[in-house]
Design a protein around this motif. Structure first.
Motif, PDB file in Angstrom:
ATOM      1  N   SER A  10      43.663 -71.929 -58.168  1.00  0.00           N
ATOM      2  CA  SER A  10      43.613 -70.605 -57.522  1.00  0.00           C
ATOM      3  C   SER A  10      42.214 -70.007 -57.639  1.00  0.00           C
ATOM      4  N   MET A  11      41.593 -70.212 -58.792  1.00  0.00           N
ATOM      5  CA  MET A  11      40.244 -69.672 -59.005  1.00  0.00           C
ATOM      6  C   MET A  11      39.241 -70.364 -58.059  1.00  0.00           C
ATOM      7  N   ILE A  12      39.371 -71.695 -57.929  1.00  0.00           N
ATOM      8  CA  ILE A  12      38.500 -72.452 -57.022  1.00  0.00           C
ATOM      9  C   ILE A  12      38.732 -71.979 -55.589  1.00  0.00           C
ATOM     10  N   GLN A  13      39.992 -71.762 -55.221  1.00  0.00           N
ATOM     11  CA  GLN A  13      40.315 -71.313 -53.861  1.00  0.00           C
ATOM     12  C   GLN A  13      39.681 -69.946 -53.572  1.00  0.00           C
ATOM     13  N   LYS A  14      39.759 -69.046 -54.541  1.00  0.00           N
ATOM     14  CA  LYS A  14      39.196 -67.701 -54.350  1.00  0.00           C
ATOM     15  C   LYS A  14      37.673 -67.786 -54.176  1.00  0.00           C
ATOM     16  N   THR A  15      37.040 -68.605 -55.036  1.00  0.00           N
ATOM     17  CA  THR A  15      35.576 -68.744 -54.991  1.00  0.00           C
ATOM     18  C   THR A  15      35.123 -69.311 -53.649  1.00  0.00           C
ATOM     19  N   ILE A  16      35.759 -70.420 -53.221  1.00  0.00           N
ATOM     20  CA  ILE A  16      35.296 -71.099 -52.000  1.00  0.00           C
ATOM     21  C   ILE A  16      35.707 -70.309 -50.756  1.00  0.00           C
ATOM     22  N   ARG A  17      36.814 -69.570 -50.834  1.00  0.00           N
ATOM     23  CA  ARG A  17      37.238 -68.759 -49.675  1.00  0.00           C
ATOM     24  C   ARG A  17      36.204 -67.651 -49.425  1.00  0.00           C
ATOM     25  N   GLU A  18      35.789 -66.992 -50.504  1.00  0.00           N
ATOM     26  CA  GLU A  18      34.791 -65.920 -50.359  1.00  0.00           C
ATOM     27  C   GLU A  18      33.467 -66.484 -49.854  1.00  0.00           C
ATOM     28  N   PHE A  19      33.062 -67.601 -50.464  1.00  0.00           N
ATOM     29  CA  PHE A  19      31.789 -68.223 -50.075  1.00  0.00           C
ATOM     30  C   PHE A  19      31.829 -68.651 -48.601  1.00  0.00           C
ATOM     31  N   SER A  20      32.933 -69.253 -48.191  1.00  0.00           N
ATOM     32  CA  SER A  20      33.059 -69.731 -46.805  1.00  0.00           C
ATOM     33  C   SER A  20      33.004 -68.563 -45.831  1.00  0.00           C
ATOM     34  N   HIS A  21      33.687 -67.480 -46.205  1.00  0.00           N
ATOM     35  CA  HIS A  21      33.727 -66.299 -45.339  1.00  0.00           C
ATOM     36  C   HIS A  21      32.339 -65.664 -45.224  1.00  0.00           C
ATOM     37  N   GLU A  22      31.691 -65.510 -46.384  1.00  0.00           N
ATOM     38  CA  GLU A  22      30.421 -64.761 -46.399  1.00  0.00           C
ATOM     39  C   GLU A  22      29.220 -65.610 -45.970  1.00  0.00           C
ATOM     40  N   VAL A  23      29.210 -66.897 -46.343  1.00  0.00           N
ATOM     41  CA  VAL A  23      28.010 -67.719 -46.129  1.00  0.00           C
ATOM     42  C   VAL A  23      28.189 -68.770 -45.016  1.00  0.00           C
ATOM     43  N   VAL A  24      29.319 -69.494 -45.046  1.00  0.00           N
ATOM     44  CA  VAL A  24      29.471 -70.636 -44.129  1.00  0.00           C
ATOM     45  C   VAL A  24      29.792 -70.197 -42.705  1.00  0.00           C
ATOM     46  N   ALA A  25      30.714 -69.217 -42.579  1.00  0.00           N
ATOM     47  CA  ALA A  25      31.106 -68.776 -41.229  1.00  0.00           C
ATOM     48  C   ALA A  25      29.927 -68.137 -40.498  1.00  0.00           C
ATOM     49  N   THR A  26      29.079 -67.472 -41.271  1.00  0.00           N
ATOM     50  CA  THR A  26      27.912 -66.826 -40.675  1.00  0.00           C
ATOM     51  C   THR A  26      26.990 -67.889 -40.095  1.00  0.00           C
ATOM     52  N   GLY A  27      26.756 -67.818 -38.823  1.00  0.00           N
ATOM     53  CA  GLY A  27      25.825 -68.761 -38.199  1.00  0.00           C
ATOM     54  C   GLY A  27      26.451 -70.074 -37.776  1.00  0.00           C
ATOM     55  N   ALA A  28      27.781 -70.238 -37.987  1.00  0.00           N
ATOM     56  CA  ALA A  28      28.424 -71.535 -37.656  1.00  0.00           C
ATOM     57  C   ALA A  28      28.301 -71.840 -36.162  1.00  0.00           C
ATOM     58  N   ILE A  29      28.539 -70.838 -35.328  1.00  0.00           N
ATOM     59  CA  ILE A  29      28.478 -71.080 -33.874  1.00  0.00           C
ATOM     60  C   ILE A  29      27.046 -71.412 -33.460  1.00  0.00           C
ATOM     61  N   GLU A  30      26.096 -70.693 -34.056  1.00  0.00           N
ATOM     62  CA  GLU A  30      24.688 -70.939 -33.739  1.00  0.00           C
ATOM     63  C   GLU A  30      24.273 -72.353 -34.180  1.00  0.00           C
ATOM     64  N   ARG A  31      24.755 -72.790 -35.364  1.00  0.00           N
ATOM     65  CA  ARG A  31      24.429 -74.146 -35.841  1.00  0.00           C
ATOM     66  C   ARG A  31      25.020 -75.196 -34.907  1.00  0.00           C
ATOM     67  N   ASP A  32      26.224 -74.922 -34.380  1.00  0.00           N
ATOM     68  CA  ASP A  32      26.833 -75.856 -33.416  1.00  0.00           C
ATOM     69  C   ASP A  32      25.941 -76.004 -32.192  1.00  0.00           C
ATOM     70  N   ARG A  33      25.376 -74.876 -31.760  1.00  0.00           N
ATOM     71  CA  ARG A  33      24.542 -74.915 -30.554  1.00  0.00           C
ATOM     72  C   ARG A  33      23.206 -75.602 -30.828  1.00  0.00           C
ATOM     73  N   SER A  34      22.595 -75.284 -31.984  1.00  0.00           N
ATOM     74  CA  SER A  34      21.235 -75.779 -32.253  1.00  0.00           C
ATOM     75  C   SER A  34      21.228 -77.166 -32.893  1.00  0.00           C
ATOM     76  N   GLY A  35      22.345 -77.546 -33.537  1.00  0.00           N
ATOM     77  CA  GLY A  35      22.398 -78.830 -34.245  1.00  0.00           C
ATOM     78  C   GLY A  35      21.685 -78.781 -35.585  1.00  0.00           C
ATOM     79  N   GLU A  36      21.349 -77.575 -36.032  1.00  0.00           N
ATOM     80  CA  GLU A  36      20.633 -77.443 -37.314  1.00  0.00           C
ATOM     81  C   GLU A  36      21.565 -77.809 -38.476  1.00  0.00           C
ATOM     82  N   PHE A  37      21.045 -78.585 -39.441  1.00  0.00           N
ATOM     83  CA  PHE A  37      21.849 -78.976 -40.603  1.00  0.00           C
ATOM     84  C   PHE A  37      21.698 -77.906 -41.694  1.00  0.00           C
ATOM     85  N   PRO A  38      22.824 -77.395 -42.249  1.00  0.00           N
ATOM     86  CA  PRO A  38      22.737 -76.272 -43.206  1.00  0.00           C
ATOM     87  C   PRO A  38      22.413 -76.710 -44.633  1.00  0.00           C
ATOM     88  N   LYS A  39      21.181 -77.167 -44.846  1.00  0.00           N
ATOM     89  CA  LYS A  39      20.778 -77.648 -46.183  1.00  0.00           C
ATOM     90  C   LYS A  39      21.034 -76.599 -47.256  1.00  0.00           C
TER      91      LYS A  39
END
Ligand SMILES: Cc1cc2nc3c(=O)[nH]c(=O)nc-3n(C[C@H](O)[C@H](O)[C@H](O)COP(=O)(O)OP(=O)(O)OC[C@H]3O[C@@H](n4cnc5c(N)ncnc54)[C@H](O)[C@@H]3O)c2cc1C
Length: 183
Positions: A10-39
């Motif tokens: 549950s703790m891992i789920q909470k951590t990765i859910r917040e991170f995914s929402h705040e960091v990963v989702a941001t810019g996902a559509i733009e990365r799809d368009r540009s092909g940029e790899f999110p190092k």
């Protein structure tokens, strides 16, 4: 069967859910368009201790279980499927074979940098003439003293451009029935 998550899961789920929402989702559509790899995202996943999640703490992993790994893939993929498959291949294709079958020295040399996120994990099976049928592997590995000379082509290898080392399948010879020996 108990389908409830443990406290750690549950703790891992909470951590990765917040991170995914705040960091990963941001810019996902733009990365799809540009092909940029999110190092940077993978650098941050390393800092969160997730790049070696199911591997032994002895090699820099977190010693978590397979369900925890599945939770991370699920949450990353909800935010960005491409980031999810990159993480999934890093762990299950790149790190797992080393973790399960590597010698202690191979783990120190190759698994430790995977767990820290210094390199991404990858695994090379597919060739222009061998995909579903691994027996069609044409790449050869010829032993010369204490090393192997590899000859062949691989394709569609997830993370290959960001991996320092890529374990591959190759043919080392044939057995008495003339069946290929694929390693
Ligand atoms: C996004 C992505 C990431 C990938 N990452 C990796 C990676 O990291 N490492 C790696 O090694 N490979 C990777 N691959 C390659 C993938 O494993 C192969 O594409 C897959 O194994 C299929 O092989 P193929 O493309 O040669 O297709 P084929 O094996 O030629 O198959 C073509 C079609 O024939 C069908 N078919 C094949 N054999 C049979 C059969 N015996 N009976 C009935 N139907 C059959 C298949 O279902 C398919 O529809 C990746 C592929 C993709 C798309």
């Amino acid at each position: 069967m108990n389908f409830h998550l443990t406290e750690e899961q549950s703790m891992i789920q909470k951590t990765i859910r917040e991170f995914s929402h705040e960091v990963v989702a941001t810019g996902a559509i733009e990365r799809d368009r540009s092909g940029e790899f999110p190092k940077d995202i993978f650098h941050q996943l390393g800092e969160l201790g997730l790049m070696g999640l199911p591997f032994s703490e002895e090699y820099g992993g977190a010693g978590a279980d397979t369900i925890s790994f599945a939770i991370v893939v699920e949450e990353l993929s909800k935010a960005c499927a491409s980031t999810g498959i990159t993480y999934s291949a890093h762990i299950s294709l790149g790190g797992a074979p080393l973790h399960m079958f590597g010698t202690h020295q191979q783990k120190l040399d190759y698994l430790v940098p995977i767990c820290s996120g210094e390199t991404l994990g990858a695994f090379g099976l597919t060739e222009p003439g061998a995909g579903s049928d691994a027996g069609g592997t044409a790449t050869t590995a010829e032993q010369r003293k204490d090393s192997f000379i590899i000859n062949g082509n691989k394709c569609y290898i997830t993370n290959a451009s960001y991996s320092k080392v890529v374990p591959i399948t190759a043919v080392t010879g044939t057995n008495t029935g003339k069946k290929k020996l694929v390693l």
